[in-house]
Structure formats: structure tokens, C-alpha cells
Design a protein around this motif. Structure first.
Motif, short mmCIF file in Angstrom:
data_model
loop_
_atom_site.label_atom_id
_atom_site.label_comp_id
_atom_site.label_asym_id
_atom_site.label_seq_id
_atom_site.Cartn_x
_atom_site.Cartn_y
_atom_site.Cartn_z
N ASP A 260 0.83 -1.20 0.00
CA ASP A 260 0.00 0.00 0.00
C ASP A 260 0.87 1.26 0.00
O ASP A 260 1.39 1.65 1.02
CB ASP A 260 -0.90 -0.01 1.24
N VAL A 261 1.06 1.88 -1.18
CA VAL A 261 1.91 3.06 -1.30
C VAL A 261 1.07 4.21 -1.82
O VAL A 261 0.37 4.09 -2.81
CB VAL A 261 3.08 2.80 -2.29
N ASP A 262 1.14 5.32 -1.13
CA ASP A 262 0.49 6.54 -1.56
C ASP A 262 1.56 7.59 -1.70
O ASP A 262 1.99 8.18 -0.73
CB ASP A 262 -0.57 6.97 -0.55
N ILE A 263 2.05 7.81 -2.91
CA ILE A 263 3.18 8.70 -3.15
C ILE A 263 2.83 10.14 -2.76
O ILE A 263 3.70 10.93 -2.44
CB ILE A 263 3.68 8.61 -4.60
N ASP A 264 1.53 10.50 -2.78
CA ASP A 264 1.13 11.85 -2.40
C ASP A 264 1.10 12.03 -0.90
O ASP A 264 1.07 13.14 -0.41
CB ASP A 264 -0.24 12.19 -2.98
N ASP A 265 1.10 10.92 -0.15
CA ASP A 265 1.09 11.02 1.30
C ASP A 265 2.53 11.12 1.77
O ASP A 265 3.21 10.12 1.95
CB ASP A 265 0.42 9.78 1.90
N PHE A 266 3.01 12.34 1.96
CA PHE A 266 4.38 12.54 2.41
C PHE A 266 4.41 12.53 3.93
O PHE A 266 5.28 13.07 4.54
CB PHE A 266 4.89 13.86 1.85
N GLY B 248 7.89 18.26 -7.72
CA GLY B 248 8.91 17.23 -7.81
C GLY B 248 9.19 16.84 -9.24
O GLY B 248 8.41 17.09 -10.16
N LYS B 249 10.36 16.25 -9.42
CA LYS B 249 10.76 15.78 -10.74
C LYS B 249 10.53 14.27 -10.82
O LYS B 249 10.18 13.64 -9.82
CB LYS B 249 12.25 16.10 -10.97
N ASP B 250 10.76 13.72 -11.99
CA ASP B 250 10.62 12.27 -12.16
C ASP B 250 11.65 11.52 -11.34
O ASP B 250 11.48 10.33 -11.08
CB ASP B 250 10.76 11.90 -13.64
N THR B 251 12.72 12.19 -10.95
CA THR B 251 13.78 11.54 -10.18
C THR B 251 13.54 11.61 -8.68
O THR B 251 14.33 11.07 -7.91
CB THR B 251 15.15 12.17 -10.50
N ASP B 252 12.47 12.26 -8.23
CA ASP B 252 12.16 12.36 -6.80
C ASP B 252 11.38 11.15 -6.34
O ASP B 252 10.43 10.70 -6.99
CB ASP B 252 11.37 13.63 -6.51
N LEU B 253 11.78 10.61 -5.20
CA LEU B 253 11.12 9.45 -4.60
C LEU B 253 10.72 9.84 -3.18
O LEU B 253 11.58 10.10 -2.34
CB LEU B 253 12.09 8.26 -4.58
N PHE B 254 9.43 9.92 -2.93
CA PHE B 254 8.92 10.33 -1.63
C PHE B 254 8.57 9.10 -0.80
O PHE B 254 7.78 8.26 -1.23
CB PHE B 254 7.70 11.25 -1.78
N VAL B 255 9.16 9.01 0.37
CA VAL B 255 9.01 7.84 1.24
C VAL B 255 8.06 8.20 2.38
O VAL B 255 8.16 9.27 2.98
CB VAL B 255 10.39 7.44 1.83
#
Length: 169
Positions: A22-28, A66-73
Motif C-alpha cells: 500500500d503506497v500513496d506517493i502523495d502522502d508525504f 517534484g521531478k521524475d527523479t524524486d522518490l517520496f518515502v
């Protein structure tokens, strides 16, 4: 594949971090529940409102697109999926920036260190830290009391990794 030689955590191993898909990339998100680092205009600490009177709504932290190279954990992020996304970014763009906020800082560092172990990744990682303003809205559950908005701060980390450049003679 960067990780063929590495043993990734499995769901059967209780000592490893959870492998939740369960990954929600918008949930920082990733900050600890019950964090009461709220300050008023004078810089004095404020207590959290009574949970019997208010419902807390955490606003999404303000950040650049963010750019395509950004990964939010986040705490809910899948460890394996984050590694795959980081690998894809390194393969496609030659770099990745891993961002972690609050409790997700530990997972962000863990992923960056695992990536840095691979021979194709430059071992010179570029970490930086920051403090992020977070805003919580408290909506009254009972009538005749006003809504409350409180500010608090949390730590964030940003780790930049690049693909190793090989010079042939």
C-alpha cells in the motif's frame, strides 16, 4: 537488476520492516502520532485540543511538484517497491533523490544506503536535512466551539544518489 545479489526483506521475517504494498506517493506523511510540537504566534508550545471535542485533520505538507527523479518515502511505503522505483530512476535518468519526513527518515536512509552499496551507484551520496512546517486543523465534534488550526514542525531528509560514471581509455 541492482538488487539481484541482495537479500530483500520478506513477509515471513518478523525482524525486517514490513513489506506492505500500500503506497500513496502523495502522502508525504510519516510523522509520529501524538506529536504535540505545536507553537502559537509567540513561539510558546500549545497543547493538542481535547480529542473528545475535536477531530484532527492533518493537512498534506506543502512541497514542490517534484521531478521524475524524486522518490517520496512514507511509513506506509513498500520497501521493495521503493527500491524498484529508485532503480528505475537510476536506469532512466542516472540519478534519484529520496525524500523522507519524520518517521520515514529512517526508511529513506536505509534505502539510500542499500542503493549506495551497488557497484553501479556512485558511493558519494549527498544528504541534506530540513525542517518542514506541518499544519493540523481541528474540526469541532460538538456544536458551539470554534475550529482550531495549529502549526508544528518536523524533520526531513533529502538524499541525492547518482549512477557511477565509468571512464574508458
Amino acid at each position: 537488476n541492482y538488487f539481484e545479489h541482495m537479500e530483500l526483506p520478506s513477509k515471513d521475517n518478523k525482524d525486517q520492516d514490513s513489506v506492505d504494498i500500500d503506497v500513496d506517493i502523495d502522502d508525504f506523511g510519516g510523522f509520529e502520532e501524538g506529536s504535540d510540537l505545536d507553537f502559537n504566534e509567540e513561539g510558546e508550545r500549545q497543547e493538542e485540543p481535547d480529542p473528545l471535542l475535536y477531530q484532527r485533520i492533518k493537512r498534506v505538507p506543502v512541497r514542490d511538484r517534484g521531478k521524475d527523479t524524486d522518490l517520496f518515502v512514507s511509513r506506509k511505503s513498500s520497501y521493495v517497491l521503493l527500491l524498484k522505483r529508485a532503480q528505475k530512476s537510476l536506469d532512466t535518468y542516472g540519478e534519484v533523490t529520496i525524500h523522507g519526513l519524520g518517521a520515514a527518515v529512517r526508511l529513506a536512509v536505509k534505502i539510500a544506503l542499500l542503493l549506495a552499496e551497488h557497484p553501479a551507484v556512485d558511493p558519494n551520496i549527498s544528504p541534506s536535512t530540513s525542517t518542514v512546517l506541518l499544519v493540523d486543523d481541528y474540526i469541532p465534534i460538538v456544536e458551539d466551539i470554534p475550529p482550531i488550526t495549529l502549526k508544528r514542525y518536523n524533520s526531513a531528509i533529502h538524499i541525492h544518489l547518482k549512477k557511477r560514471i565509468v571512464h574508458l581509455k
